[in-house]
Write a protein that holds these residues in place. Sequence first.
Motif, PDB file in Angstrom:
ATOM      1  N   LEU A 458     -70.614 -12.499 -26.510  1.00 20.24           N
ATOM      2  CA  LEU A 458     -70.718 -11.265 -27.284  1.00 20.24           C
ATOM      3  C   LEU A 458     -71.796 -11.379 -28.353  1.00 20.24           C
ATOM      4  O   LEU A 458     -72.539 -10.424 -28.616  1.00 20.24           O
ATOM      5  N   LEU A 461     -75.316 -10.574 -27.178  1.00 20.71           N
ATOM      6  CA  LEU A 461     -75.669  -9.191 -26.873  1.00 20.71           C
ATOM      7  C   LEU A 461     -76.389  -8.550 -28.047  1.00 20.71           C
ATOM      8  O   LEU A 461     -76.151  -8.864 -29.211  1.00 20.71           O
ATOM      9  N   SER A 462     -77.281  -7.639 -27.728  1.00 22.48           N
ATOM     10  CA  SER A 462     -78.050  -6.942 -28.757  1.00 22.48           C
ATOM     11  C   SER A 462     -77.238  -5.775 -29.312  1.00 22.48           C
ATOM     12  O   SER A 462     -76.293  -5.292 -28.676  1.00 22.48           O
ATOM     13  N   LYS A 465     -73.282  -2.823 -30.100  1.00 17.36           N
ATOM     14  CA  LYS A 465     -72.351  -3.395 -29.138  1.00 17.36           C
ATOM     15  C   LYS A 465     -70.934  -3.144 -29.638  1.00 17.36           C
ATOM     16  O   LYS A 465     -70.726  -2.600 -30.739  1.00 17.36           O
ATOM     17  N   LYS A 466     -69.972  -3.517 -28.815  1.00 14.13           N
ATOM     18  CA  LYS A 466     -68.580  -3.267 -29.152  1.00 14.13           C
ATOM     19  C   LYS A 466     -67.803  -4.575 -29.177  1.00 14.13           C
ATOM     20  O   LYS A 466     -67.981  -5.421 -28.303  1.00 14.13           O
TER      21      LYS A 466
END
Length: 793
Positions: A458, A461-462, A465-466
């Motif tokens: 996670l 990620l760029s 995001k969630k």
Amino acid sequence: MLSSECSMETAAEHERILREIESTDTNCIGPTLRSVYDGQEHGLFMEKLDVRIRNHDREIEKMCNHHFQGFVDSITELLKVRGEAQKLKSQVTETNRRLQDDGKEVSRQELKQCRVQQRNIATTIDKLTHCLPVLEMYSRLQEQMKAKRYYPALRTLEQLEQKCLPRAGQYRFCSIMAENIPKLRTQIRDTAMSQLRDFLESIRKHSDKIGETAIKQVRTITHVVGWNGKVSGLIPNLGKEEEEEEEEMEENEGLTMELLSVPGAQDLVDFSPVYRCLHIYTVLGLRDVFENYYRKQRRKQARLVLQPHSNMHETLEGYRRYFNQIVGFFVVEDHVLHTTQGLVNRAYVEELWEMALSKIVAALRTHSSYCDDPNLVLDLKNLIVLFADTLQGYGFPVTHLFDMLLEMREQYGEILLKRWNLTFRQILDQDNYSPIPVSTEQEFRHYTSQFPLQDPELEKLSFPKKLPFSEFVPKVYCQLKEFIYACLKYSEDLHLSSTEVDDMIRKSTNLLLTRTLSHCLQYAIKKKNVGLAELVQVIINTTHLEQSCHFLEEFISNITNVPPDTVNATKLYGTSTFKDARHAAEAEIYTSLNAKIDQFLQLADYDWLAAVQGGGALTASDYLIDLIAFLKSTFSVFTNLPGKVAQTACMSACKHISTSLMQLLLDPEVRQISMGALHQLNTDVQECESFARAGPVAGFQGDTLLLAFSDLRQLLELFVQWDWSTYLADYGKPTCKYLRVNPHTALALLEKMKEMSRKNNVFAQFRKTDRDRQKLIDTVIKQLRNLIAQHHT
């Protein structure tokens, strides 16, 4: 040679005789001279005697020459004195003559009277000498009574009665004084007792202030230098030996207690009435009476002090005033214990404290039970600790108070659980049950600082995001830590070891997890209008909370300084709590999914009497097409769930559809079923099997999902293909084609078809084909019944 020795002995003997003559008294010189005449060489001795006489004469002459002038002066002075003596003799003679002449004029009676007067004056002076101390002592007594110095007055009365009055004699004023002495003693005793009552009233009024000052001192000692369990100098030792008391009372009237150097404290209570009354009653021989009275009155005051107000539990100030009064009472008793000799003893004070302790504990248990505010309970606990430490400093045992504090910890924990129950419910009610969107690194760090998320994938990620969980995960985790802090606050100052504190916090946290949070999660899962998406998010959230439990273990260990791997350390039950919640959510998903399927199935409207269509292929029912579409969209949401949960949900849905269709087919209210209806149901089952083959959820091996429809599939194939010979021949064999078809089920369905055939063919009974089909059905029914009977037997 012999004559020479004789002459030497003679010379020595003469020398000895001469010394005796010079030193011996003339009355005793006779024996000495006799020895001279009796001895030899008498002439020689006389010569020596002459020589010695001449020597002495020369010495006398020298001495006389030396003192001659002094002798002349003395004679001259003597001659002068003789003249003065003649003059003095003449004056004395003249004075005597005049006295003789004057005395002739005085009569003998007057002289006698004068002598009587002289004796009376001497007697009067002697009597006054004995009476004046009585009058002076009585005057001093009056001054002491006027100045209210009763103890010195009592001493004065004692001296007046025992020493002065017996010496004065039998006089009227002495009798009056003697008669007044008992009255004065009674007056002094009553006045002293009145002052004692005023003192008792004063300390009753000032107990609150005395206790407040004592507690403030302990708080100051605790904060400044650290508490060592001792209080010194709160009230100085004013005890004196009895012989020094009079002087002390005279010089220090109004002696007051001192509470260290607290301003105004020295004006609170004057203890001198106690000392004065004690010594007065001791002198009067009534010490026992005084001791009994004092103790009785203080016991009455103790009962009043120990009686709490009915609304004491409403505010902390009520408890504070209650404690201040009790501390003030026992501070005074401790002071009296150490400053008097036996007015109160250690046994009496300990007995009083035991009685007080039982009443204090009972009152606190009763009133604290009404409290539902954790902050008030915490403040009360701190107040009780300060109260206990203060009295412990005076030597009073306070173990029961700390035992009661441990009991109150259970109550405090229950109040915290209720408070956190509301907090958790509010968090769960306000949650949107959606993954948290984060747009910036700052937002991401904000959430990860609240909750220990460890997801390297996670983080790569760029943005945007969630986060996988919703808002309630970091909020619940933070509230768990706040609860732990609240438990720690209560454990402070209870004189517990780190291990005991750690154990208490862990047990309380376990109650929060297994009871409060677990119930809140169950409430959130079970409440109405909870959709499948929310339930899926609950499962994801509880999974992350479960993974965070070891961080809570470390958190507790850090604040208690007890390693989590310590022997006998209590483990947190968070893992089981979140597992149970997750399983409940999973079960609720299955239940909710089945309920939704039931809603679609309620729309099913089969024509159980439909005829067999001869033309094109049948199409699936509309309700079933909608149901399959719903399931496809639902299972697409399950991608974030753990694989087994999604697979179980899918399998459960398929089994529920199969079971429900079977129940529709076997519904007792459906008494007639045509072959056309079975063809339509078969088409719907084929649609379901097509959905199962498509793999709505990943992870199933082969046609595992199709097994959910196997019972229904084999039953429909048996009737559609009318393959009764195979079923009856292979029944009971492991390789039976229709292994899942129960003969009871087949019989029930067949009888419904028989009823249908019978009703439709009332007028077609003369047609050979219809008669043959009816006979075939009857034959199969008969065989099924025999089969059932054989296997039942």
